[in-house]
Design an enzyme around this catalytic site. Structure first.
Site, mmCIF file in Angstrom:
data_model
loop_
_atom_site.group_PDB
_atom_site.id
_atom_site.type_symbol
_atom_site.label_atom_id
_atom_site.label_comp_id
_atom_site.label_asym_id
_atom_site.label_seq_id
_atom_site.Cartn_x
_atom_site.Cartn_y
_atom_site.Cartn_z
ATOM 1 N N PRO A 2 80.885 7.405 51.165
ATOM 2 C CA PRO A 2 81.683 6.919 50.062
ATOM 3 C C PRO A 2 82.702 7.782 49.362
ATOM 4 O O PRO A 2 83.675 7.233 48.928
ATOM 5 C CB PRO A 2 80.645 6.481 49.025
ATOM 6 C CG PRO A 2 79.338 6.713 49.628
ATOM 7 C CD PRO A 2 79.535 7.569 50.802
ATOM 8 N N GLU A 3 82.567 9.030 49.137
ATOM 9 C CA GLU A 3 83.554 9.679 48.270
ATOM 10 C C GLU A 3 84.795 10.116 49.050
ATOM 11 O O GLU A 3 84.862 9.945 50.258
ATOM 12 C CB GLU A 3 82.904 10.855 47.523
ATOM 13 C CG GLU A 3 81.720 10.388 46.669
ATOM 14 C CD GLU A 3 81.180 11.454 45.735
ATOM 15 O OE1 GLU A 3 81.923 12.398 45.410
ATOM 16 O OE2 GLU A 3 80.017 11.349 45.324
ATOM 17 N N LYS A 58 89.078 6.278 47.049
ATOM 18 C CA LYS A 58 88.052 5.904 48.024
ATOM 19 C C LYS A 58 88.454 4.691 48.845
ATOM 20 O O LYS A 58 87.634 4.143 49.582
ATOM 21 C CB LYS A 58 86.724 5.642 47.297
ATOM 22 C CG LYS A 58 86.216 6.850 46.508
ATOM 23 C CD LYS A 58 85.055 6.489 45.613
ATOM 24 C CE LYS A 58 84.724 7.635 44.651
ATOM 25 N NZ LYS A 58 83.746 7.249 43.641
ATOM 26 N N ARG A 108 74.002 -2.202 53.313
ATOM 27 C CA ARG A 108 73.801 -2.909 52.039
ATOM 28 C C ARG A 108 74.816 -4.011 51.782
ATOM 29 O O ARG A 108 74.679 -4.736 50.809
ATOM 30 C CB ARG A 108 73.807 -1.898 50.882
ATOM 31 C CG ARG A 108 72.526 -1.099 50.830
ATOM 32 C CD ARG A 108 72.568 -0.004 49.785
ATOM 33 N NE ARG A 108 72.619 -0.532 48.434
ATOM 34 C CZ ARG A 108 72.589 0.240 47.357
ATOM 35 N NH1 ARG A 108 72.531 1.538 47.480
ATOM 36 N NH2 ARG A 108 72.642 -0.289 46.172
ATOM 37 N N ARG A 251 73.662 7.921 36.080
ATOM 38 C CA ARG A 251 73.380 8.364 37.449
ATOM 39 C C ARG A 251 72.775 9.761 37.402
ATOM 40 O O ARG A 251 73.037 10.529 36.482
ATOM 41 C CB ARG A 251 74.672 8.410 38.281
ATOM 42 C CG ARG A 251 75.561 7.178 38.138
ATOM 43 C CD ARG A 251 75.065 6.008 38.951
ATOM 44 N NE ARG A 251 74.986 6.356 40.354
ATOM 45 C CZ ARG A 251 76.026 6.336 41.188
ATOM 46 N NH1 ARG A 251 77.207 5.993 40.761
ATOM 47 N NH2 ARG A 251 75.873 6.644 42.449
#
Length: 261
Positions: A2-3, A58, A108, A251
DNA sequence: TAGTCTGTTAGACA
DNA sequence: CTGTCTAACAGACT
């Protein structure tokens, strides 16, 4: 995947795997991943040559011959891999380029794919803050609001593009700043060190996670390339104190309780 | 079984 | 208007 560094690695891979060519065959395996996009229209669009593979924050996008672009966002678990066939594990969209299959995989199913007519009009990218590359300390002093926690400001895509929860922990460790520190509490020296802390992390992560096609594809690669992220209980490489973790901004942050004070 | 996870967004709240 | 928190999204893993 992701990043920013991971998305950048995928962008470079797409340059090797797809740029200059068109898909010969397209399988839309899970239409739920498409946003405002008709499955047939997407399949048709991918049969146009990929002219450039670009990245903003992203978001990953490919500009297609004919003027349209396909935009990918991987959210938590999406990525694009090169596979032997159209249905690797968790494949949601696959397209064949010559003998190779490219696949958007996402266990997911939080990621998405969108066909856009004009990238310049794509709202999420319009609203996004600047890329971290090229920002100096004074740019960051202007961008980061003094009252906010440094962590949440760094992760805010409308402030700076591309940094996430891993980057926040890693950059703040490099900066020796406490996990809940406010922007206004940074010293001049810490602000001066911030551009290098961010870009050093970006470049180190790209270097650590890049690889040739085979290495990138390796399944079960779960060695941790980060310094403090998910390393609670392990010694800080700087002072030896055990890394701790705490919930910050909703987080988990990982940090050294001794040298990040 | 309950808690955790690389991201984003809407709504509640101060 | 600001900023933060929670829940939700959906599934795998520990």
């Amino acid at each position: 995947m992701p990043e920013l560094p991971e998305v950048e690695i995928v962008r470079r891979n797409l340059e090797r795997w797809w740029q200059g060519e068109a898909a010969d065959e397209v399988w839309v395996l899970d239409p739920k991943l498409l946003r405002d996009t008709d499955p047939d229209a997407l399949a048709q669009a991918l049969r146009h040559r990929c002219e450039t593979a670009g990245r903003r924050g992203k978001y990953l996008f490919c500009e297609l011959a004919g003027g349209r672009a396909v935009v990918f966002h991987f959210r938590m678990t999406g990525k694009i891999i090169c596979a032997d066939g159209p249905e690797p594990d968790y494949a949601r969209l696959s397209w064949r380029v010559g003998d190779a299959w490219l696949a958007f995989t996402d266990p997911r199913r939080l990621g998405h794919v969108e066909l856009v007519d004009a990238l310049a009009d794509y709202t999420p990218i319009q609203k996004m803050g600047p890329e971290p590359e090229g920002l100096d300390a004074d740019d960051l002093r202007e961008l980061l609001p003094e009252r906010r926690m440094l962590k949440t400001a760094l992760m805010d895509q409308e402030v700076i593009a591309g940094l996430g929860n891993i980057a926040a922990s890693e950059v703040m460790w490099r900066l020796k700043v406490a996990p809940r520190a406010k922007v206004g509490e940074l010293s001049d020296a810490q602000f001066d060190a911030l551009p290098e802390a961010i870009m050093g992390w970006v470049e180190d992560t790209i270097a650590a996670e890049s690889g040739d096609e085979v290495e990138y594809l390796a399944l079960g690669r779960d060695d941790n390339p980060f310094t403090v992220y998910k390393r609670d209980g392990e010694p800080c490489p700087r002072c030896g104190t055990a890394i701790d973790k705490a919930k910050v901004g909703g987080r988990t942050s990982w940090y050294c309780p001794s040298c990040q004070s």
